[in-house]
Design a protein around this motif. Structure first.
Motif, short mmCIF file in Angstrom:
data_model
loop_
_atom_site.label_atom_id
_atom_site.label_comp_id
_atom_site.label_asym_id
_atom_site.label_seq_id
_atom_site.Cartn_x
_atom_site.Cartn_y
_atom_site.Cartn_z
N PRO A 1 0.82 -1.28 0.15
CA PRO A 1 -0.02 -0.15 -0.12
C PRO A 1 0.80 1.06 -0.07
O PRO A 1 1.98 1.23 0.40
CB PRO A 1 -0.79 -0.09 1.14
CG PRO A 1 -0.78 -1.48 1.82
CD PRO A 1 0.81 -1.89 1.19
N GLY A 2 0.30 2.26 -0.49
CA GLY A 2 0.92 3.61 -0.79
C GLY A 2 0.02 4.66 -0.81
O GLY A 2 -1.12 4.47 -0.73
N PRO A 3 0.69 5.88 -1.17
CA PRO A 3 -0.20 7.08 -1.52
C PRO A 3 -0.95 6.64 -2.85
O PRO A 3 -0.62 5.95 -3.91
CB PRO A 3 0.89 8.22 -1.53
CG PRO A 3 2.08 7.43 -1.86
CD PRO A 3 2.24 6.03 -1.25
N LEU A 4 -1.88 7.57 -3.10
CA LEU A 4 -2.80 7.41 -4.38
C LEU A 4 -2.05 8.03 -5.43
O LEU A 4 -1.66 9.26 -5.46
CB LEU A 4 -4.17 8.04 -3.95
CG LEU A 4 -5.07 8.02 -5.14
CD1 LEU A 4 -5.16 6.44 -5.41
CD2 LEU A 4 -6.45 8.67 -5.00
N VAL A 5 -1.85 7.14 -6.31
CA VAL A 5 -0.75 7.59 -7.41
C VAL A 5 -1.58 7.11 -8.84
O VAL A 5 -1.90 5.81 -8.78
CB VAL A 5 0.62 6.94 -7.56
CG1 VAL A 5 1.36 7.30 -8.62
CG2 VAL A 5 1.38 7.63 -6.17
N ILE B 1 -3.39 -1.18 -3.62
CA ILE B 1 -4.36 -0.45 -2.97
C ILE B 1 -3.61 0.72 -2.33
O ILE B 1 -2.54 0.57 -1.93
CB ILE B 1 -5.33 -1.14 -1.86
CG1 ILE B 1 -4.16 -1.70 -0.68
CG2 ILE B 1 -5.82 -2.00 -2.51
CD1 ILE B 1 -5.09 -2.41 0.50
N PRO B 2 -4.31 1.74 -2.22
CA PRO B 2 -3.79 3.13 -1.58
C PRO B 2 -3.85 2.88 -0.24
O PRO B 2 -4.66 2.17 0.44
CB PRO B 2 -4.62 4.38 -2.22
CG PRO B 2 -6.02 3.61 -2.47
CD PRO B 2 -5.55 2.28 -2.99
N MET B 3 -3.00 3.62 0.58
CA MET B 3 -2.76 3.61 2.01
C MET B 3 -4.05 4.00 2.79
O MET B 3 -4.45 3.46 3.71
CB MET B 3 -1.56 4.49 2.35
CG MET B 3 -1.35 4.33 3.99
SD MET B 3 -1.05 2.59 4.64
CE MET B 3 0.65 2.25 3.95
N ILE B 4 -4.64 5.11 2.00
CA ILE B 4 -6.16 5.40 2.64
C ILE B 4 -7.22 4.35 2.86
O ILE B 4 -7.95 4.36 3.54
CB ILE B 4 -6.63 6.61 1.96
CG1 ILE B 4 -7.94 7.18 2.65
CG2 ILE B 4 -6.95 6.03 0.32
CD1 ILE B 4 -8.45 8.70 1.89
N PHE B 5 -7.01 3.37 1.76
CA PHE B 5 -7.95 1.95 2.00
C PHE B 5 -7.62 1.23 3.01
O PHE B 5 -8.28 0.74 3.61
CB PHE B 5 -7.82 1.48 0.57
CG PHE B 5 -8.95 0.33 0.19
CD1 PHE B 5 -10.16 0.98 -0.13
CD2 PHE B 5 -8.58 -0.98 0.42
CE1 PHE B 5 -11.29 -0.20 -0.13
CE2 PHE B 5 -9.58 -2.01 0.06
CZ PHE B 5 -10.92 -1.33 -0.08
N VAL B 6 -6.17 1.22 3.35
CA VAL B 6 -5.84 0.54 4.61
C VAL B 6 -6.33 1.13 5.77
O VAL B 6 -7.06 0.33 6.48
CB VAL B 6 -4.35 0.75 4.76
CG1 VAL B 6 -4.02 -0.11 5.95
CG2 VAL B 6 -3.73 -0.14 3.39
N TYR B 7 -6.36 2.40 5.96
CA TYR B 7 -6.90 3.15 7.08
C TYR B 7 -8.71 2.88 7.01
O TYR B 7 -9.00 2.67 8.22
CB TYR B 7 -6.76 4.55 6.86
CG TYR B 7 -5.09 4.92 7.01
CD1 TYR B 7 -4.50 4.26 7.57
CD2 TYR B 7 -4.69 6.17 6.22
CE1 TYR B 7 -2.94 4.70 7.67
CE2 TYR B 7 -3.35 6.35 6.37
CZ TYR B 7 -2.50 5.67 7.19
OH TYR B 7 -1.27 5.98 6.98
N PHE B 8 -9.02 2.84 6.14
CA PHE B 8 -10.52 2.65 5.97
C PHE B 8 -10.78 1.30 6.32
O PHE B 8 -11.73 1.18 7.28
CB PHE B 8 -11.08 2.96 4.51
CG PHE B 8 -12.43 2.33 4.18
CD1 PHE B 8 -13.63 3.24 4.73
CD2 PHE B 8 -12.80 1.45 3.59
CE1 PHE B 8 -14.82 2.81 4.57
CE2 PHE B 8 -14.17 0.96 3.43
CZ PHE B 8 -15.03 1.68 3.96
#
Length: 795
Positions: free
Chosen positions: A273-277, A285-292
């Protein structure tokens, strides 16, 4: 001592089977969701971890001013940035590039069924940098010669019926024939780079010279086709390299006002996971999805833990004498505390075991979701993951049992033996009531949200887009001559009409360019179409004319929105105007179309232009007679086999393409939130049951006395239920306006959306209210029918 705790805990669990079942059942479903999330995150965090040099490998990304605010940057860049950086500066041990254009893309949409693989053009240094081992072939020479290709093991097995296919040839569409020069071993880990085969970079240079691929691919202005990776030397720092990249950016783009570009580095372990690029090379998947996902798991498990707390306290009356007797015989508070915590952990572990079975049942359903297949998601199952999940379940057991354990261990022995019903665990309108209101409010929100998403998906499928989508079969050309196939199709009586286009409208694909009109730059979406497109699609001209056999070259048909955007509110005024495309080519506006939804209903109608460009035709749109669809499909197949018998035909109804994209956007979301809604309602009902049981047990003497004095069962049910009915009403009163407000926030981003009407709200209220009343009514009815003599015989 621990064995004694274990033995008594198992005895109590077996003795109170109903409460134990409810606790295990509620926790198991919540744990199953959490375990799926843990397994998914374990899978995503495993990307590129198999590479021992991952710490020093970085991808050169770029950012620019015209990107959306939520996108941090783009994963691609110009083709020569790695070469320029390596040749001019120190600190880099090697670089490698991957360029799109070879075979199909990694996303399994809009693929040519006649092209056997997906992949990229690659530098020879790719294999060493990313530590791919060869099963057959020489890694140092495999990608040196033009028209050579290295295949993955899976692809080699799929394409060739032999162990070693090195030396064999494959045909990749119009890109020509390729000699297999290597086969890679299977990789144990997962990589963010997904491919079936890699062609030599020298092939790309040859294809550009032959004009099979455009020459602008190698230009510094092309920032969307190539992914560049560098390996830093041990003493080099990313900050120093980024400083050098800034110098290169200023040199290449400093004088280009519309090409504001800044390069930056991203370590490969921080990609997924990482930033939305944007422009990602593979799944992730973007990191924001991990947080969600983590937040969702936390909310679900906390709700279940509080339910366990409520149900455990509801049983406190039955276990009061046990606690009192143990304290009389010398048990200290710590021992009572450990006893109840042990019981809680055992229930949580039992729930964990049951949740493993639930996960196994849910896994196929989860992996069948469009997003799971699109992004190559997997549920990583290994000993390490199971140990983490087991540890998580133990922590959940401790968290769920701590409040009941503290409560029981704090009660005085005399009070426990005399009367526990007067002990106040929470304030009258405290945590338990707030929990029930919150749980049912959340359930109502989720039910209404699911209904809205489902309605929006159906609206996108069934709406009138402004063009005729019925009885139109989309045939992928796949390098077939469109004019020959069109001519052949029109010889069949059950084929009504045929038109060619670049791609289908409202099916998730769009192209845009910058045009100039009256020296002002404008953004314009465009479709490549032929002279029959407007009539075949049922579009309406409001001014001018469409394309004809004699009027089509360098002509442009626009929509009403484009006419207004160009400064001509009256469509007739736009006809005859000159528009400059690509800074050099003049196009004359010959017609204006009535606005129609050429993109999905999520987007507003944007300025659109239709241009005639046969080289970009990718599909034929065949309108068939609706009287006998099967015969019409047979005619299309027969025509294809006459024109191009060596290739497979790929076709789909236009309405199905539109529905498929709507299902990708909202179908999975509907399924996921529906399941979460069901889970939330179950948890809320179990929590409410715990409240009702606690209340009715503590009021059994009051109920019995009222019954002896002549109170009817109906009156007793009302007395016992009214407090809970108030909680349900309070949940509805709080949740309805919040649900309306929150759903309006996200739905306002959809240009063409459904309304949040009274019917949708009533749908959710009725479901939640009925379930809540059923739980309350069943328990209060049972309490009201209790035999008073059994309750009062010891008084």
């Amino acid at each position: 001592m621990f064995y004694n705790y274990l033995k008594i805990s198992i005895r109590n669990i077996r003795k109170h089977r109903l409460f134990s079942f409810i606790n295990v059942f509620g926790l198991s479903f919540s744990l199953s969701i959490c375990l799926i999330i843990i397994m998914l995150l374990a899978d995503q965090f495993s990307y590129d971890r198999f590479n021992s040099n991952a710490e020093n490998i970085y991808r050169i990304n770029h950012t620019r001013n015209d990107l959306d605010a939520i996108i941090e940057g783009m994963a691609t860049g110009p083709m020569d940035v790695g070469k320029e950086l390596t040749n001019r500066y120190t600190g880099i041990s090697d670089y490698t590039r991957l360029t799109r254009g070879f075979g199909n893309g990694w996303v399994k949409l809009m693929q040519d069924v006649n092209i056997p693989l997906s992949g990229f053009f690659a530098d020879p240094s790719f294999f060493e940098m990313f530590q791919y081992e060869f099963q057959y072939g020489n890694p140092s020479t495999a990608l040196l010669e033009p028209y050579s290709v290295v295949l993955s093991k899976e692809t080699a097995e799929k394409l060739f019926n032999k162990e070693n296919p090195v030396g064999e040839t494959i045909v990749v569409g119009e890109l020509g024939s390729y000699k297999v020069t290597g086969v890679l071993k299977r990789v144990d880990g997962k990589s963010h780079i997904k491919f079936d085969g890699l062609a030599s970079m020298s092939t790309l240079e040859s294809l550009i010279k032959k004009e099979v691929l455009p020459d602008h691919l190698t230009a510094w202005t092309n920032r969307s086709w190539t992914w560049t990776y560098i390996r830093l030397e041990d003493e080099a720092t990313p900050a120093a390299i980024e400083k050098n990249l800034t110098t290169i950016s200023e040199e290449q783009y400093g004088e280009m006002e519309d090409m504001d570009t800044q390069f930056y580095l991203q370590n490969i372990r921080a990609i997924s996971p990482g930033p939305l690029v944007g422009n990602q090379i593979g799944p992730g998947i973007p990191m924001i999805f991990v947080y969600f996902l983590s937040g969702m798991a936390l909310v679900i498990i906390i709700s279940s833990c509080f339910n366990y707390t409520n149900l455990s306290i509801a049983r406190s009356l039955n276990r009061a004498k046990e606690v009192g007797i143990r304290k009389v015989f010398g048990a200290v508070r710590f021992q009572i505390l450990m006893q109840f915590l042990t019981e809680s952990v055992i229930i949580s572990v039992l729930a964990f075991v049951l949740s493993l079975g639930i996960v196994q049942m849910m896994e196929p359903v989860f992996l069948e979701l469009n997003f799971s297949q699109l992004l190559d998601w997997d549920l990583k199952q290994s000993v390490d993951v199971y140990l983490v999940c087991l540890g998580f379940s133990i922590v959940v057991g401790l968290f769920a049992g701590i409040v009941p354990a503290l409560f029981h261990s704090s009660v005085q022995a005399l009070q426990a033996l005399k009367n526990l019903s007067g002990v106040k665990v929470f304030s009258k309108l405290g945590l338990r009531n707030a929990l029930i209101v919150g749980q049912f409010g959340l359930s109502l929100f989720l039910v209404i949200t699911v209904k809205l998403i489902h309605n929006q998906m159906n609206y996108m499928i069934e709406s009138d887009y402004g063009f005729d989508a019925e009885n139109i079969v989309v045939v992928q050309l796949n390098n077939t001559d469109p004019s020959r196939l069109k001519t052949e199709l029109l010889t069949y009586p059950n084929i009504h009409s045929v038109s060619a286009a670049g791609f289908s409208p409202a099916a998730g694909t769009s192209s845009s360019t910058t045009i100039k009109i009256d020296e002002v730059e404008q953004e314009l979406n465009y479709f490549e179409v032929d002279e029959d497109y407007v009539e075949n699609m049922g579009l309406t001209l409001v001014a001018g004319q469409s394309f004809t056999e004699s009027v089509k070259e360098r002509k442009l048909v626009i929509n009403e929105e484009a006419s207004k955007k160009f400064g001509y509110p009256h469509p007739l005024d736009a006809v005859g105007q000159i528009v400059i495309l690509d800074d050099s080519v003049n196009y004359e506006v010959i017609g204006v179309l009535k606005n129609y939804n050429h993109e999905t209903l999520v987007s507003s109608i944007k300025p659109l232009g239709l241009i005639y460009d046969p080289e970009e035709f990718g599909i034929l749109q065949v309108k068939v007679n609706s009287s006998d669809f099967e015969k019409a499909m047979g005619s299309i197949t027969a025509a294809w086999n006459k024109v191009n018998p060596e290739l497979k035909m790929e076709s789909k109804l236009l309405s199905d393409e539109i529905a498929f994209f709507a299902n990708i956007m909202f179908g999975d979301l509907t399924k996921i939130i529906s399941f979460i809604s069901l889970l939330a309602i179950i948890i809320a009902c179990l929590g409410l049951m715990g409240m009702v049981v606690f209340s009715t047990q503590s009021r059994l003497k009051e109920v019995s006395i009222r019954k002896v004095l002549g109170a009817s069962n109906q009156a007793l049910i009302f007395i016992l239920s009214k407090g809970f009915i108030k909680l349900l009403l309070l949940a509805i009163v709080i949740s309805v306006p919040l649900t309306w407000f929150i759903n309006n926030l996200w739905m306002d981003f959809i240009a063409f959306r459904v309304d949040i009407g009274v019917g949708v709200m009533l749908f959710g209220v009725v479901i939640v209210a009925l379930l809540g009343l059923l739980v309350v009514g069943s328990q209060t009815w049972q309490a009201a029918n209790t035999n008073p003599s059994k309750v009062l015989r010891d008084e």
